[in-house]
Motif scaffolding. Structure first.
Motif, PDB file in Angstrom:
ATOM      1  N   UNK A  85      35.847  55.051  48.490  1.00 53.94           N
ATOM      2  CA  UNK A  85      36.710  53.882  48.595  1.00 53.94           C
ATOM      3  C   UNK A  85      37.348  53.551  47.259  1.00 53.94           C
ATOM      4  N   UNK A  86      38.656  53.299  47.264  1.00 56.22           N
ATOM      5  CA  UNK A  86      39.380  52.897  46.057  1.00 56.22           C
ATOM      6  C   UNK A  86      39.717  51.411  46.173  1.00 56.22           C
ATOM      7  N   UNK A  87      39.323  50.636  45.155  1.00 59.38           N
ATOM      8  CA  UNK A  87      39.545  49.192  45.187  1.00 59.38           C
ATOM      9  C   UNK A  87      40.053  48.711  43.833  1.00 59.38           C
ATOM     10  N   UNK A  88      40.854  47.646  43.868  1.00 59.42           N
ATOM     11  CA  UNK A  88      41.411  47.049  42.656  1.00 59.42           C
ATOM     12  C   UNK A  88      40.938  45.607  42.563  1.00 59.42           C
ATOM     13  N   UNK A  89      40.411  45.248  41.399  1.00 61.14           N
ATOM     14  CA  UNK A  89      40.016  43.869  41.119  1.00 61.14           C
ATOM     15  C   UNK A  89      41.007  43.238  40.134  1.00 61.14           C
ATOM     16  N   UNK A  90      41.130  41.926  40.223  1.00 63.52           N
ATOM     17  CA  UNK A  90      41.907  41.203  39.224  1.00 63.52           C
ATOM     18  C   UNK A  90      43.399  41.269  39.431  1.00 63.52           C
ATOM     19  N   UNK A  91      43.845  41.504  40.681  1.00 70.12           N
ATOM     20  CA  UNK A  91      45.282  41.520  40.943  1.00 70.12           C
ATOM     21  C   UNK A  91      45.842  40.115  40.703  1.00 70.12           C
ATOM     22  N   UNK A  92      47.102  40.003  40.257  1.00 72.64           N
ATOM     23  CA  UNK A  92      47.664  38.674  39.993  1.00 72.64           C
ATOM     24  C   UNK A  92      47.440  37.694  41.142  1.00 72.64           C
ATOM     25  N   UNK A 138      44.654  36.785  42.413  1.00 71.95           N
ATOM     26  CA  UNK A 138      43.453  37.023  43.216  1.00 71.95           C
ATOM     27  C   UNK A 138      42.361  36.023  42.846  1.00 71.95           C
ATOM     28  N   UNK A 139      41.674  35.508  43.855  1.00 69.17           N
ATOM     29  CA  UNK A 139      40.601  34.546  43.634  1.00 69.17           C
ATOM     30  C   UNK A 139      39.247  35.242  43.670  1.00 69.17           C
ATOM     31  N   UNK A 140      38.224  34.517  43.221  1.00 73.21           N
ATOM     32  CA  UNK A 140      36.876  35.076  43.233  1.00 73.21           C
ATOM     33  C   UNK A 140      36.413  35.347  44.664  1.00 73.21           C
ATOM     34  N   UNK A 141      36.798  34.480  45.597  1.00 80.04           N
ATOM     35  CA  UNK A 141      36.430  34.693  46.996  1.00 80.04           C
ATOM     36  C   UNK A 141      37.049  35.953  47.562  1.00 80.04           C
ATOM     37  N   UNK A 142      38.305  36.231  47.191  1.00 77.56           N
ATOM     38  CA  UNK A 142      38.964  37.451  47.672  1.00 77.56           C
ATOM     39  C   UNK A 142      38.323  38.693  47.060  1.00 77.56           C
ATOM     40  N   UNK A 143      37.938  38.605  45.795  1.00 74.63           N
ATOM     41  CA  UNK A 143      37.258  39.738  45.160  1.00 74.63           C
ATOM     42  C   UNK A 143      35.907  39.990  45.815  1.00 74.63           C
ATOM     43  N   UNK A 144      35.183  38.911  46.135  1.00 71.50           N
ATOM     44  CA  UNK A 144      33.887  39.070  46.796  1.00 71.50           C
ATOM     45  C   UNK A 144      34.054  39.692  48.183  1.00 71.50           C
ATOM     46  N   UNK A 145      35.124  39.324  48.881  1.00 74.79           N
ATOM     47  CA  UNK A 145      35.383  39.917  50.199  1.00 74.79           C
ATOM     48  C   UNK A 145      35.615  41.422  50.078  1.00 74.79           C
ATOM     49  N   UNK A 146      36.239  41.850  48.987  1.00 74.46           N
ATOM     50  CA  UNK A 146      36.455  43.285  48.762  1.00 74.46           C
ATOM     51  C   UNK A 146      35.126  44.001  48.532  1.00 74.46           C
ATOM     52  N   UNK A 147      34.230  43.382  47.764  1.00 80.98           N
ATOM     53  CA  UNK A 147      32.896  43.964  47.566  1.00 80.98           C
ATOM     54  C   UNK A 147      32.176  44.081  48.904  1.00 80.98           C
ATOM     55  N   UNK A 148      32.248  43.033  49.712  1.00 82.62           N
ATOM     56  CA  UNK A 148      31.575  43.042  51.014  1.00 82.62           C
ATOM     57  C   UNK A 148      32.136  44.140  51.915  1.00 82.62           C
ATOM     58  N   UNK A 149      33.459  44.327  51.876  1.00 78.77           N
ATOM     59  CA  UNK A 149      34.073  45.377  52.696  1.00 78.77           C
ATOM     60  C   UNK A 149      33.619  46.755  52.237  1.00 78.77           C
ATOM     61  N   UNK A 150      33.572  46.964  50.920  1.00 76.59           N
ATOM     62  CA  UNK A 150      33.130  48.259  50.389  1.00 76.59           C
ATOM     63  C   UNK A 150      31.708  48.572  50.840  1.00 76.59           C
ATOM     64  N   UNK A 177      35.089  53.371  43.938  1.00 76.10           N
ATOM     65  CA  UNK A 177      35.645  53.178  42.601  1.00 76.10           C
ATOM     66  C   UNK A 177      36.331  51.820  42.564  1.00 76.10           C
ATOM     67  N   UNK A 178      35.957  51.008  41.580  1.00 75.54           N
ATOM     68  CA  UNK A 178      36.532  49.678  41.422  1.00 75.54           C
ATOM     69  C   UNK A 178      37.298  49.652  40.098  1.00 75.54           C
ATOM     70  N   UNK A 179      38.592  49.408  40.170  1.00 75.35           N
ATOM     71  CA  UNK A 179      39.443  49.462  38.985  1.00 75.35           C
ATOM     72  C   UNK A 179      40.031  48.092  38.696  1.00 75.35           C
ATOM     73  N   UNK A 180      40.120  47.767  37.421  1.00 78.52           N
ATOM     74  CA  UNK A 180      40.729  46.500  37.032  1.00 78.52           C
ATOM     75  C   UNK A 180      42.244  46.632  37.034  1.00 78.52           C
TER      76      UNK A 180
END
Length: 478
Positions: A339-346, A348-360, A369-372
């Motif tokens: 899985x390819x994921x991006x954190x810290x997109x303009x 983006x909230x902490x809740x949205x980032x946590x949802x991405x972790x949960x999906x992964x 892979x989690x990329x900033x």
């Protein structure tokens, strides 16, 4: 005319060593265009060669042109190398993604004469023709110098429209077997006899974070020509596993099936992976099954974010239901899916980032892979930033020192601490689950899992000192 092409070595990224296919394509194209030209390759990454040692080799060759390929990861080495070879050659030329995205900054370095932007074969050959006749210095599309600065750059100008017209990479420049000791670009050591290939260039999609080095026009090689190269590498050089580096291999299911049929017809018992990923909502269970039958080992799944709002900002029009279905089906066929994921997109909230972790963690990925998010000039993501963030990013990107994505400015809607915490939690939560460990053991074996664990730990420890492993663990357990 003598030309030396250099693949620089950055000790900070010594685990990333892949054959310099781009330079090998340039060499074969130049030799076909100029039969009397001499092209040499110095792969400093292969032999861990320092800038001073490279300069000594260049001095012995006495080239007219030194060409250096550059990605942002090795930017400081590129400038060091240009300084050391400046007095040893007439012209220093830099190309690659770093040259394309940071062209205005790079030409402030007086040791660099020309930049080749985007795809290199045609513009470099035209530049070489100009340099052979020093009295004629005409502008060349996608070649930039202080005398001919580029404004808006059309990355499709002077590109190779019929990829079958390209000669194979210049395999005479290297010993293919020398690269077998390095891992696949998928980050595993499952197959030592790995080599990169590509069947197409360009991507018709317009993801806001992508700088589209090959442009948005999708151009393909014929399946026959592509498999010819695979067969040559397999039968003549012992390559068993192929990293297919297309930006989008599966834009046509018919072409995917033709590829599999051709492998089967020629009785090529190989394995192959897609490190750049496959477009999940263009995949079908049928194509996954057929590729698995013919040697598919792994592919990247670029979902990027669990948030529909963030994916919309990314221009990532992904059918998530279809994507999840494909990931599950591939896992059922024992295909390694990363899985390819991006954190810290303009924004983006902490809740949205946590949802991405949960999906992964919900989907049956073998790797993740989690990329900033780091907006580069020339991308829509950069253009949409507020002026103060653009200024901060340009200051960071213009620094000639070491580059790591974890040190790039935070452009999200989270605090720096919250973003670092999400990044650390993602890796720890994903990889410390027993079912992931068991799946890795089953698919890769104990030795490879230990090596992969080292890669994950190195990824985590590239964070700033405030997020070293112990602090990451504390953040994850809170």
């Amino acid at each position: 005319m003598r030309i030396v092409l250099i693949n620089p070595y950055n000790p900070r990224f010594e685990t990333k060593t892949f054959p310099p296919i781009g330079l090998m394509y340039l060499s074969s194209y130049l030799k076909r265009s100029f039969p009397d030209i001499e092209v040499s390759l110095i792969d400093a990454r292969l032999n861990r060669t320092s800038c001073s040692e490279v300069a000594r080799v260049v001095a012995a060759i006495k080239p007219d042109v030194v060409g250096i390929t550059a990605v942002v990861d090795n930017r400081e080495v590129v400038h060091q190398l240009a300084a050391q070879v400046r007095s040893l050659t007439k012209w220093v030329v830099v190309g690659g993604p770093y040259a394309t995205s940071m062209r205005q900054v790079i030409l402030q370095d007086r040791n660099i004469d020309y930049l080749v932007l985007g795809e290199g074969e045609i513009p470099l050959s035209k530049l070489v023709r100009n340099l052979q006749n020093e009295a004629v210095q005409e502008p060349v599309d996608r070649v930039m110098s202080r005398n001919f600065p580029a404004g808006e750059v059309n990355l499709l100008a002077d590109t190779v429209s019929a990829l079958d017209d390209l000669p194979f990479p210049d395999f005479g420049l290297v010993r293919v077997a020398d690269y077998f000791r390095f891992s696949s670009a998928m980050g595993t050591h499952a197959f030592r006899q790995t080599w990169p290939v590509a069947s197409s260039r360009g991507c018709p999609y317009s993801c806001a974070f992508c700088h589209s080095h090959f442009g948005h026009k999708h151009r393909t090689r014929s399946v026959l020509r592509f498999v010819d190269e695979i067969e040559l590498l397999h039968r003549s050089h012992g390559v068993f596993h192929f990293d297919i580096f297309d930006d989008i291999f599966n834009i046509s299911e018919a072409r995917v099936l033709d590829f599999c049929n051709e492998l089967e017809r020629r009785k090529l018992r190989i394995r192959f992976s897609f490190p750049n990923g496959l477009r999940l909502d263009r995949m079908t269970a049928r194509s996954i099954d057929r590729m698995a039958e013919c040697g598919l080992f792994a592919f990247g799944a670029p979902i990027e974010s669990a948030s529909e709002r963030i994916r919309k900002k990314m221009n990532k029009g992904l059918n998530m239901a279809k994507a999840e279905q494909i990931v599950r089906h591939a896992a059922m066929r024992n295909v390694v899916v990363s899985g390819f994921f991006i954190f810290g997109y303009p924004t983006e909230t902490q809740g949205e980032a946590q949802a991405t972790i949960d999906l992964a963690c919900k989907l049956p990925f073998t790797l993740a892979s989690f990329q900033k998010a780091t907006p580069f000039p020339g991308t829509q993501m950069f253009d949409e930033l507020p002026p103060e963030k653009k200024s901060e990013l340009m200051s960071f990107l213009s620094t000639a020192g070491p580059f790591t994505y974890s040190d790039s400015p935070n452009v999200s809607g989270m605090s720096d601490h919250a973003l670092r915490k999400c990044y650390a939690r993602a890796y720890l939560k994903f990889y410390l689950r027993p079912k992931v460990v068991f799946r890795l053991l089953y698919l890769l074996g104990p030795a490879l899992v230990l090596r992969l664990g080292g890669v994950v730990l190195r990824r985590i420890t590239t964070l700033r000192s405030s997020t070293r492993f112990t602090q990451c663990k504390e953040a994850w357990t809170r």
